[in-house]
Design a protein around this motif. Structure first.
Motif, PDB file in Angstrom:
ATOM      1  N   UNK A   1      40.418  44.953 -25.678  1.00 12.73           N
ATOM      2  CA  UNK A   1      40.852  45.830 -26.756  1.00 12.73           C
ATOM      3  C   UNK A   1      42.340  45.609 -27.014  1.00 12.73           C
ATOM      4  N   UNK A   2      42.719  45.562 -28.290  1.00 12.44           N
ATOM      5  CA  UNK A   2      44.115  45.365 -28.660  1.00 12.44           C
ATOM      6  C   UNK A   2      44.704  46.682 -29.158  1.00 12.44           C
ATOM      7  N   UNK A   3      45.980  46.903 -28.813  1.00  7.13           N
ATOM      8  CA  UNK A   3      46.666  48.132 -29.200  1.00  7.13           C
ATOM      9  C   UNK A   3      47.844  47.875 -30.143  1.00  7.13           C
ATOM     10  N   UNK A   4      48.470  46.696 -30.016  1.00  5.62           N
ATOM     11  CA  UNK A   4      49.630  46.350 -30.852  1.00  5.62           C
ATOM     12  C   UNK A   4      49.536  44.876 -31.232  1.00  5.62           C
ATOM     13  N   UNK A   5      49.416  44.626 -32.522  1.00  5.34           N
ATOM     14  CA  UNK A   5      49.264  43.277 -33.054  1.00  5.34           C
ATOM     15  C   UNK A   5      50.539  42.889 -33.780  1.00  5.34           C
ATOM     16  N   UNK A   6      51.061  41.715 -33.450  1.00  8.00           N
ATOM     17  CA  UNK A   6      52.225  41.168 -34.148  1.00  8.00           C
ATOM     18  C   UNK A   6      51.760  40.047 -35.053  1.00  8.00           C
TER      19      UNK A   6
ATOM     20  N   UNK B   1      41.189  42.583 -37.431  1.00  9.77           N
ATOM     21  CA  UNK B   1      41.195  42.754 -35.974  1.00  9.77           C
ATOM     22  C   UNK B   1      41.635  44.178 -35.627  1.00  9.77           C
ATOM     23  N   UNK B   2      42.642  44.677 -36.306  1.00  6.65           N
ATOM     24  CA  UNK B   2      43.121  46.038 -36.066  1.00  6.65           C
ATOM     25  C   UNK B   2      42.006  47.056 -36.296  1.00  6.65           C
ATOM     26  N   UNK B   3      41.280  46.895 -37.391  1.00  8.07           N
ATOM     27  CA  UNK B   3      40.203  47.829 -37.714  1.00  8.07           C
ATOM     28  C   UNK B   3      39.110  47.821 -36.651  1.00  8.07           C
ATOM     29  N   UNK B   4      38.855  46.672 -36.036  1.00  2.35           N
ATOM     30  CA  UNK B   4      37.846  46.576 -34.975  1.00  2.35           C
ATOM     31  C   UNK B   4      38.370  47.092 -33.640  1.00  2.35           C
ATOM     32  N   UNK B   5      39.653  47.426 -33.587  1.00  2.00           N
ATOM     33  CA  UNK B   5      40.295  47.900 -32.354  1.00  2.00           C
ATOM     34  C   UNK B   5      40.955  49.251 -32.579  1.00  2.00           C
ATOM     35  N   UNK B   6      40.188  50.176 -33.100  1.00  2.00           N
ATOM     36  CA  UNK B   6      40.653  51.553 -33.306  1.00  2.00           C
ATOM     37  C   UNK B   6      41.958  51.622 -34.087  1.00  2.00           C
ATOM     38  N   UNK B   7      42.052  50.784 -35.115  1.00  2.00           N
ATOM     39  CA  UNK B   7      43.254  50.723 -35.947  1.00  2.00           C
ATOM     40  C   UNK B   7      44.518  50.498 -35.122  1.00  2.00           C
ATOM     41  N   UNK B   8      44.491  49.418 -34.365  1.00  2.00           N
ATOM     42  CA  UNK B   8      45.654  49.025 -33.561  1.00  2.00           C
ATOM     43  C   UNK B   8      46.881  48.922 -34.457  1.00  2.00           C
TER      44      UNK B   8
END
Length: 150
Positions: A2-7, A26-33
């Motif tokens: 699971x990703x929390x912060x995407x750069x 990707x953010x949407x698939x990870x609880x809006x990271x």
């Protein structure tokens, strides 16, 4: 994982939108990271090797202002203004520094599909991949037959 912060690291070409779109998915698939976006400007002194006997500060400031406006055009409304960053330095070094300093767990970069492993990602993407403190997603951009702004 699971990703929390995407750069999202972009070069401000038209392909930057495609790279950001992939990060948003990707953010949407990870609880809006959380998404941060950055562009790195190389210092003018690096480009000219210090051979120009003049102060380049005002030119560097103009480039910085232009990059911030272009980045905002790409990032808005998907990335909050405080999460849009223009930094001066070597791209791979600054991307790694940001990722370490801000708890980034995924870096998303654009990749030009070329032949051979050394050319697969391009010099910046390869540098990011080799020293990254986290996962790296290379988004293929500039597909064969398409024109890029580079």
């Amino acid at each position: 994982m699971s990703y929390h912060h995407i750069l999202v690291a972009v070069d401000l070409t038209k392909d930057s939108h495609r790279v950001l779109e992939r990060a948003i998915a990707v953010s949407e698939r990870n609880a809006n990271a959380k998404i941060s976006i950055m562009h790195t400007l190389e210092p003018l002194g690096f480009a000219y090797g210090g051979d120009i006997p003049m102060d380049l500060t005002s030119i560097q400031d103009q480039l910085d202002d232009h990059a911030k406006k272009r980045l905002a055009e790409i990032a808005t409304p998907h990335v909050e203004p405080q999460d849009q960053h223009v930094v001066v330095g070597m791209p791979d070094t600054e991307i790694h520094r940001f990722a370490n300093d801000h708890g980034v767990d995924l870096i998303v970069v654009g990749s030009h599909g070329r032949h051979g492993f050394a050319l697969l990602l391009g010099s910046t993407s390869t540098g990011v991949l080799h020293g990254a403190p986290c996962d790296v997603l290379a988004v293929r951009v500039g597909r064969k037959g398409e024109q890029t702004d580079e």
